[in-house]
Design a protein around this motif. Structure first.
Motif, PDB file in Angstrom:
ATOM      1  N   THR A   1      12.319 -57.354  56.151  1.00 56.36           N
ATOM      2  CA  THR A   1      12.726 -58.703  56.555  1.00 56.36           C
ATOM      3  C   THR A   1      11.612 -59.711  56.321  1.00 56.36           C
ATOM      4  O   THR A   1      11.873 -60.887  56.116  1.00 56.36           O
ATOM      5  CB  THR A   1      13.144 -58.723  58.035  1.00 56.36           C
ATOM      6  N   SER A   2      10.356 -59.247  56.383  1.00 55.97           N
ATOM      7  CA  SER A   2       9.237 -60.132  56.050  1.00 55.97           C
ATOM      8  C   SER A   2       8.129 -59.276  55.450  1.00 55.97           C
ATOM      9  O   SER A   2       7.823 -58.201  55.953  1.00 55.97           O
ATOM     10  CB  SER A   2       8.741 -60.878  57.287  1.00 55.97           C
ATOM     11  N   TYR A   3       7.558 -59.776  54.370  1.00 50.57           N
ATOM     12  CA  TYR A   3       6.516 -59.040  53.663  1.00 50.57           C
ATOM     13  C   TYR A   3       5.146 -59.364  54.232  1.00 50.57           C
ATOM     14  O   TYR A   3       4.869 -60.518  54.594  1.00 50.57           O
ATOM     15  CB  TYR A   3       6.561 -59.377  52.171  1.00 50.57           C
ATOM     16  N   PRO A   4       4.262 -58.362  54.295  1.00 56.68           N
ATOM     17  CA  PRO A   4       2.911 -58.637  54.797  1.00 56.68           C
ATOM     18  C   PRO A   4       2.098 -59.397  53.741  1.00 56.68           C
ATOM     19  O   PRO A   4       2.373 -59.326  52.546  1.00 56.68           O
ATOM     20  CB  PRO A   4       2.331 -57.240  55.019  1.00 56.68           C
TER      21      PRO A   4
END
Length: 175
Positions: free
Chosen positions: A7-10
């Motif tokens: 859902t969200s990339y580091p």
């Protein structure tokens, strides 16, 4: 709630943290209505691993692994749980190594060469010759005789069968 995918990339340089028991429970411990327990996680044996049965059975799935890791045992466990939770479901297993007959003896119809009955018209000519002669090849004379006899037998069977079907209809008609 756990959702598949990212859902969200580091960002580059973000710290990496080990997954703890809380996160493992979030991912693997889904005891929803159609889920079945299939064991415990290797990372934390206090967490039961569940599989959503409806989701699993509505798609193709495979049980893969190297020799000796427990694939057959896993399949037996899955099938027992499936039969327990959905007793009216019919399952067809091709068991080339005869591994599943014994665990399901009371719930399975096991077909093998001794009890499998196939109609002769199902086979093509070469298969029929293999069935009749088994390990030895048929002689030229035998194969010639069969090449005439088998089509006649199939035709006679079809004629005889059609007559039986008509007589069944006549017997059931009101008088």
């Amino acid at each position: 709630m756990f959702q598949r995918g990212v859902t969200s990339y580091p960002a580059i340089g973000d710290p990496v943290l080990a997954i703890g028991a809380r996160e493992l429970r979030l991912v693997y411990n889904d005891a929803s209505g159609s889920a079945i327990g299939i064991g415990h996680l290797q990372q934390d044996s206090s967490i039961t691993a569940y599989v959503d049965l409806d989701d699993m059975l509505s798609k193709h799935f495979a049980v893969l692994g190297t020799t000796g890791v427990g694939k057959s045992s896993a399949v037996v466990l899955l099938l027992h749980e499936i039969v327990r939770t959905q007793p009216n479901l019919r399952i067809f297993v091709l068991d080339a190594h005869n591994e599943y007959g014994r665990p399901f003896a009371d719930k399975a119809l096991v077909l093998n060469p001794r009890n499998l009955r196939l109609p002769f018209w199902l086979f093509n000519f070469d298969e029929m010759v293999d069935v009749l002669f088994g390990a030895r090849p048929g002689t030229e004379e035998e194969v010639d005789i069969l090449s005439e006899a088998i089509p006649r037998a199939k035709a006679n069977y079809g004629t005889h069968r059609a007559g039986l079907d008509r007589s069944i209809v006549k017997k059931n008609e009101p008088r």
